[in-house]
Write an enzyme that holds these catalytic residues in place. Structure first.
Site, short mmCIF file in Angstrom:
data_model
loop_
_atom_site.label_atom_id
_atom_site.label_comp_id
_atom_site.label_asym_id
_atom_site.label_seq_id
_atom_site.Cartn_x
_atom_site.Cartn_y
_atom_site.Cartn_z
N GLY A 7 85.14 11.24 64.25
CA GLY A 7 85.08 9.79 64.25
C GLY A 7 83.84 9.22 64.91
O GLY A 7 83.88 8.15 65.51
N ASN B 99 81.28 8.01 63.41
CA ASN B 99 80.93 6.76 62.72
C ASN B 99 81.81 5.61 63.21
O ASN B 99 81.33 4.50 63.44
CB ASN B 99 81.08 6.93 61.20
N LEU C 84 89.22 12.60 54.93
CA LEU C 84 89.11 13.66 53.92
C LEU C 84 90.27 13.68 52.93
O LEU C 84 90.67 14.74 52.45
CB LEU C 84 88.97 15.02 54.61
N ASN D 12 83.23 3.01 52.22
CA ASN D 12 83.12 4.42 52.59
C ASN D 12 81.67 4.72 52.91
O ASN D 12 80.77 4.03 52.41
CB ASN D 12 83.59 5.30 51.43
N HIS E 93 78.89 7.80 52.65
CA HIS E 93 78.64 9.11 52.05
C HIS E 93 77.29 9.61 52.54
O HIS E 93 76.31 8.86 52.54
CB HIS E 93 78.66 9.00 50.52
N ASP F 67 83.23 8.30 45.05
CA ASP F 67 81.81 7.98 45.27
C ASP F 67 81.17 7.16 44.15
O ASP F 67 79.96 7.25 43.93
CB ASP F 67 80.99 9.28 45.48
N GLU G 153 73.60 7.55 59.57
CA GLU G 153 74.91 6.94 59.27
C GLU G 153 75.34 6.00 60.38
O GLU G 153 75.91 4.94 60.13
CB GLU G 153 75.97 8.04 59.10
C1 GRF Z 1 80.14 11.87 57.95
O1 GRF Z 1 79.08 12.69 57.62
C2 GRF Z 1 80.52 11.03 56.75
O2 GRF Z 1 79.45 10.72 55.93
C3 GRF Z 1 81.46 11.92 56.03
O3 GRF Z 1 82.17 12.60 57.03
C4 GRF Z 1 81.41 12.63 58.22
C5 GRF Z 1 82.26 12.01 59.29
O4 GRF Z 1 81.80 12.22 60.56
N1 GRF Z 1 82.25 11.16 55.08
P1 GRF Z 1 82.49 11.46 61.77
O5 GRF Z 1 83.97 11.81 61.78
O6 GRF Z 1 82.26 9.99 61.60
O7 GRF Z 1 81.81 12.00 62.98
#
Ligand code: GRF
Length: 200
Positions: free
Chosen positions: A16, A18, A94, A111, A113, A154, A183
């Site tokens: 997590g 992000n 996921l 989302n 990617h 996507d 990101e």
């Molecule tokens: C990121 O690379 C995102 O693009 C992908 O999964 C990863 C998640 O990382 N969908 P985090 O859980 O936010 O650290």
């Protein structure tokens, strides 16, 4: 509605980072939004721990808990309704979001990617496989894309995209780390664009 804060749900399966980057950006940039729910298919993961520490309600929801897909989708919609969720941010989730939820939240699900969509997207393109494919294709640059979610993997409209260089000697891991850093900027920027119309 001058002080209205848009209520966000984040869907995660892992660390997590992000989610954490967005959470901090909301505070630092004083964005008109707040997380009202963290939903995960895993009862324990970094995202759920972070949410609990910040007082954000958490819900563990896994398809395995239900007899049918419809019941699972209804439970998800119920949780979203109970927390007045307006937008859903997928951040390392996921699992496929049930169609009933995508329909109920049309153009309200984002989302991220870890590539420059439409390149290197689609089924099976997640995690380290994305970066492996980028290196195998000999790309000079890759990046991160924030897009709206529709029923195909996507494929939804792109909200914001930013490029990252591929460097000589990169491994999938080194590339993944550089993209992840991007990101953490681009997801908050996309949210800010969505909420306020500001482009960074
Ligand atoms: C990121 O690379 C995102 O693009 C992908 O999964 C990863 C998640 O990382 N969908 P985090 O859980 O936010 O650290």
């Amino acid at each position: 509605m001058a002080n209205h804060k848009t209520k966000l749900a984040v869907f995660c399966s892992g660390t997590g980072t992000n989610f954490q980057a967005i959470y901090h950006a909301i505070n630092e940039r004083d964005l008109p939004a707040e997380f009202s729910l963290c939903l995960s298919n895993r009862s324990e993961c970094g995202a759920m721990t972070f949410a609990a520490a910040k007082g954000i309600p958490t819900v563990h929801l896994s398809e395995k808990q239900y007899d049918t897909h419809e019941e699972f989708a209804s439970a998800m919609l119920k949780a979203l309704g109970e927390h007045d969720v307006e937008y859903i941010l997928l951040a390392g989730y996921l699992r496929k979001v049930p169609e009933a939820v995508v329909e109920a939240y049309n153009l309200k699900i984002l989302n991220i990617h870890p590539a420059l969509l439409p390149k290197f997207g689609g089924k099976g393109m997640y995690g380290i496989s994305v970066h492996q494919a980028v290196l195998e294709a000999g790309e000079k640059e890759t990046g991160a894309t924030v897009h709206y979610v529709d029923t195909e993997y996507d494929k939804g409209p792109i909200l914001l995209q930013r490029a990252v260089p591929v460097k000589k000697g990169d491994t999938p891991e080194s590339l993944a780390a550089r993209v992840l850093e991007c990101e953490h900027q681009v997801y908050p920027d996309a949210l800010e664009k969505l909420l306020t119309g500001t482009n960074r």
